[in-house]
Design a protein around this motif. Structure first.
Motif, PDB file in Angstrom:
ATOM      1  N   THR A  34       1.107  -1.177  -0.083  1.00 36.94           N
ATOM      2  CA  THR A  34       0.347   0.141  -0.169  1.00 36.94           C
ATOM      3  C   THR A  34       1.087   1.072   0.030  1.00 36.94           C
ATOM      4  O   THR A  34       1.679   1.496   1.018  1.00 36.94           O
ATOM      5  N   VAL A  35       0.392   2.574  -0.204  1.00 30.94           N
ATOM      6  CA  VAL A  35       1.450   3.333  -1.277  1.00 30.94           C
ATOM      7  C   VAL A  35       0.654   4.783  -0.674  1.00 30.94           C
ATOM      8  O   VAL A  35      -0.462   4.276  -1.400  1.00 30.94           O
ATOM      9  N   ASP A  36       1.209   5.654  -0.032  1.00 32.56           N
ATOM     10  CA  ASP A  36       0.374   6.868  -0.063  1.00 32.56           C
ATOM     11  C   ASP A  36       1.431   7.957   0.794  1.00 32.56           C
ATOM     12  O   ASP A  36       0.897   8.017   1.581  1.00 32.56           O
ATOM     13  N   THR A  37       1.920   8.159  -0.219  1.00 33.83           N
ATOM     14  CA  THR A  37       3.125   8.879  -0.124  1.00 33.83           C
ATOM     15  C   THR A  37       2.669  10.518  -0.009  1.00 33.83           C
ATOM     16  O   THR A  37       3.404  11.466   0.342  1.00 33.83           O
ATOM     17  N   GLU A  38       0.982  10.815  -0.616  1.00 27.65           N
ATOM     18  CA  GLU A  38       1.088  11.815  -0.986  1.00 27.65           C
ATOM     19  C   GLU A  38      -0.372  12.250  -0.141  1.00 27.65           C
ATOM     20  O   GLU A  38      -1.200  11.294  -0.358  1.00 27.65           O
ATOM     21  N   PRO A  39      -0.797  12.831   0.608  1.00 22.59           N
ATOM     22  CA  PRO A  39      -2.368  13.487   0.536  1.00 22.59           C
ATOM     23  C   PRO A  39      -3.694  13.194  -0.614  1.00 22.59           C
ATOM     24  O   PRO A  39      -3.145  13.431  -1.663  1.00 22.59           O
ATOM     25  N   LEU A  88       1.801   2.374 -17.042  1.00 21.83           N
ATOM     26  CA  LEU A  88       0.957   2.752 -16.111  1.00 21.83           C
ATOM     27  C   LEU A  88       0.244   1.475 -18.548  1.00 21.83           C
ATOM     28  O   LEU A  88       1.042   2.831 -19.052  1.00 21.83           O
ATOM     29  N   LEU A  89       0.040   0.874 -18.742  1.00 22.72           N
ATOM     30  CA  LEU A  89       0.081  -0.043 -19.930  1.00 22.72           C
ATOM     31  C   LEU A  89      -1.113  -0.954 -20.192  1.00 22.72           C
ATOM     32  O   LEU A  89      -2.216  -0.923 -19.093  1.00 22.72           O
ATOM     33  N   ALA A  90      -2.185   0.164 -20.931  1.00 26.79           N
ATOM     34  CA  ALA A  90      -3.552  -0.444 -21.498  1.00 26.79           C
ATOM     35  C   ALA A  90      -3.030  -1.078 -22.909  1.00 26.79           C
ATOM     36  O   ALA A  90      -3.304  -0.213 -24.556  1.00 26.79           O
ATOM     37  N   ASP A 150      12.296   2.527 -17.464  1.00 28.82           N
ATOM     38  CA  ASP A 150      13.224   3.197 -16.342  1.00 28.82           C
ATOM     39  C   ASP A 150      11.890   3.164 -15.371  1.00 28.82           C
ATOM     40  O   ASP A 150      10.948   4.323 -14.909  1.00 28.82           O
ATOM     41  N   ALA A 151      11.059   2.066 -15.008  1.00 30.76           N
ATOM     42  CA  ALA A 151       9.869   1.778 -13.737  1.00 30.76           C
ATOM     43  C   ALA A 151       9.999   0.791 -12.609  1.00 30.76           C
ATOM     44  O   ALA A 151      10.668  -0.505 -12.938  1.00 30.76           O
ATOM     45  N   ASP A 152       9.533   0.802 -11.652  1.00 30.60           N
ATOM     46  CA  ASP A 152       9.821  -0.389 -10.275  1.00 30.60           C
ATOM     47  C   ASP A 152       8.860  -1.361 -10.990  1.00 30.60           C
ATOM     48  O   ASP A 152       8.994  -2.549 -10.644  1.00 30.60           O
ATOM     49  N   GLU A 153       7.640  -1.031 -11.619  1.00 28.80           N
ATOM     50  CA  GLU A 153       6.934  -1.809 -11.521  1.00 28.80           C
ATOM     51  C   GLU A 153       5.698  -1.335 -12.350  1.00 28.80           C
ATOM     52  O   GLU A 153       5.528  -0.149 -13.106  1.00 28.80           O
ATOM     53  N   ILE A 154       5.109  -2.002 -13.374  1.00 22.58           N
ATOM     54  CA  ILE A 154       4.764  -2.518 -14.356  1.00 22.58           C
ATOM     55  C   ILE A 154       3.104  -2.499 -14.031  1.00 22.58           C
ATOM     56  O   ILE A 154       2.636  -3.554 -13.532  1.00 22.58           O
ATOM     57  N   ARG A 182      -1.194  10.133  -9.396  1.00 16.97           N
ATOM     58  CA  ARG A 182      -0.765  10.018  -7.983  1.00 16.97           C
ATOM     59  C   ARG A 182       0.310   9.118  -7.810  1.00 16.97           C
ATOM     60  O   ARG A 182       1.398   8.735  -7.116  1.00 16.97           O
ATOM     61  N   LEU A 183      -0.768   7.777  -7.347  1.00 13.91           N
ATOM     62  CA  LEU A 183      -0.509   6.771  -6.804  1.00 13.91           C
ATOM     63  C   LEU A 183       0.487   5.848  -8.135  1.00 13.91           C
ATOM     64  O   LEU A 183       2.046   5.317  -7.184  1.00 13.91           O
ATOM     65  N   ALA A 184       0.502   6.446  -9.191  1.00 13.70           N
ATOM     66  CA  ALA A 184       0.885   5.656  -9.560  1.00 13.70           C
ATOM     67  C   ALA A 184       2.586   6.216  -9.758  1.00 13.70           C
ATOM     68  O   ALA A 184       3.879   5.232  -9.969  1.00 13.70           O
ATOM     69  N   ARG A 185       2.543   7.076  -9.855  1.00 11.89           N
ATOM     70  CA  ARG A 185       4.071   8.187  -9.886  1.00 11.89           C
ATOM     71  C   ARG A 185       4.528   7.831  -8.086  1.00 11.89           C
ATOM     72  O   ARG A 185       5.376   7.646  -8.104  1.00 11.89           O
TER      73      ARG A 185
END
Length: 356
Positions: A10-15, A56-58, A87-91, A47-50
């Motif tokens: 779970t990631v929530d580093t900003e409001p 994000l791939l679609a 250059d990303a940790d997650e896809i 925001r969550l992706a950052r």
């Protein structure tokens, strides 16, 4: 293929974005619901992706809102190759399960998530690894050619993969004296056999239930009622043979019938001089076609050709995946290594294609 990650689920580093603080989703038979694709939703997704350092791939068949919020939109192989390069940790792969597996195969060091792991594929499910083993045992000297729309285990038993845009080139690259086992799509296989003229190609009787449901009668009716329209037809469609028959009989001018992959459709859309185009593929493709050529009237041959698995990637599912780090895709190391080789052999022939 399991990897260790220090990134929390779970990631929530900003409001959080105002208006989505209490967003909840309900798990139903068609997937997760309860969240609308508003501007606030799109802002929160990005925001969550950052925060996750995620890309994000679609897929082209996704809901328009999912396509519009993604970093990259395309077909499955093209997106998987992007996944390996970014250059990303997650896809976060907004598509069906075999596509997320392919991304994991080509980018084993990254964490790959699919917003709803239940999003399967009727075509990929039409052949299992055990069924392929039995088929290979009946033809021990044959070359196995698998469409990329297959599971990782099936790719791991494959000699060389293909896409709809390069399937003909892949099969043509094989020694003409060698038998070929082509799987799993019978309509793409028929297209390859027709184009190559091979009589030693054996075709698995699989199909995508959505594409198979676009039949020749409704194509003929649509063509008759829109005589000036071009026809863009995916080779997985049950109507592909009918389209060529119509052209051969002179019912439709040959230059108006185009058998194309999804990537090929986009290229053709940008170049067409037609004012109207009838499209035979999953209806999600219309969104990208209309963006590529806004002056052209794109219409579905079958407006009911909607994949329920693709549409399981809902706004609620994407938000859930980003907030909770779900659902992660794993591929066993040995399976991934063998599957990667079958994809790399395809790329080595010089025409990797653009996906399905």
């Amino acid at each position: 293929m399991s990897i260790t990650s220090d990134r929390p689920a779970t990631v929530d580093t900003e409001p959080v974005t105002p208006g989505l603080t209490d967003a909840r989703w309900t798990d139903g038979p068609g997937g997760y619901t309860g969240v609308e694709p508003t501007a606030e939703w799109a802002e929160e997704v990005r925001r969550l992706a950052r925060a996750r350092n995620a890309t994000l791939l679609a897929h082209n068949y996704q809901l328009p809102a999912i396509q519009d919020v993604a970093d990259h939109v395309g077909d499955s192989l093209a997106l998987s190759r992007i996944a390996a390069e970014v250059d990303a940790d997650e896809i976060i792969f907004c598509g069906v399960h075999f596509m997320a597996e392919t991304a994991k195969i080509l980018s084993p060091e990254k964490r790959v998530l699919i917003p709803d792991e239940r999003a399967g594929c009727s075509l990929a499910d039409s052949i299992t690894a055990d069924e392929l083993r039995e088929w290979k045992a009946e033809h021990p000297d044959a070359v196995v050619v698998s469409y990329v729309n297959t599971t990782a285990e099936v790719k791991g038993l494959t000699d060389i993969c293909c896409t709809s845009s390069n399937a003909v080139d892949v099969v043509a690259s094989i020694d003409p004296d060698r038998e070929v086992l082509f799987l799993p799509d019978q309509f793409l296989g028929a297209h390859v056999k027709r184009e190559t003229g091979r009589d030693n190609i054996h075709i698995w009787a699989g199909e995508c239930h959505v594409h198979a449901g676009i039949n020749g009668d409704e194509l003929a009716d649509q063509a008759n009622s829109h005589p000036d329209a071009d026809l863009f037809i995916h080779p997985e469609c049950g109507c592909a043979t009918s389209a060529l028959y119509l052209a051969g009989e002179g019912a439709v001018p040959e230059d108006k019938v185009k058998i194309l992959s999804t990537g090929g459709m986009l290229d053709a859309a940008r170049q067409t001089g037609a004012k109207q185009v009838l499209v035979a593929t999953e209806i999600g493709m219309l969104h990208q076609l209309r963006k590529a050529a806004p002056g052209v009237d794109f219409q579905a041959v079958n407006e009911r050709a909607s994949c329920p698995y693709m549409k399981m990637i809902t706004p609620a599912a994407l938000l859930r995946s980003l907030r909770e780090g779900r659902d992660e895709v794993f591929v066993a190391d040995d399976v991934a290594e063998r599957a990667r080789q079958s994809v790399e052999r395809m790329i080595a022939i010089g025409n990797p294609g653009t996906g399905e």
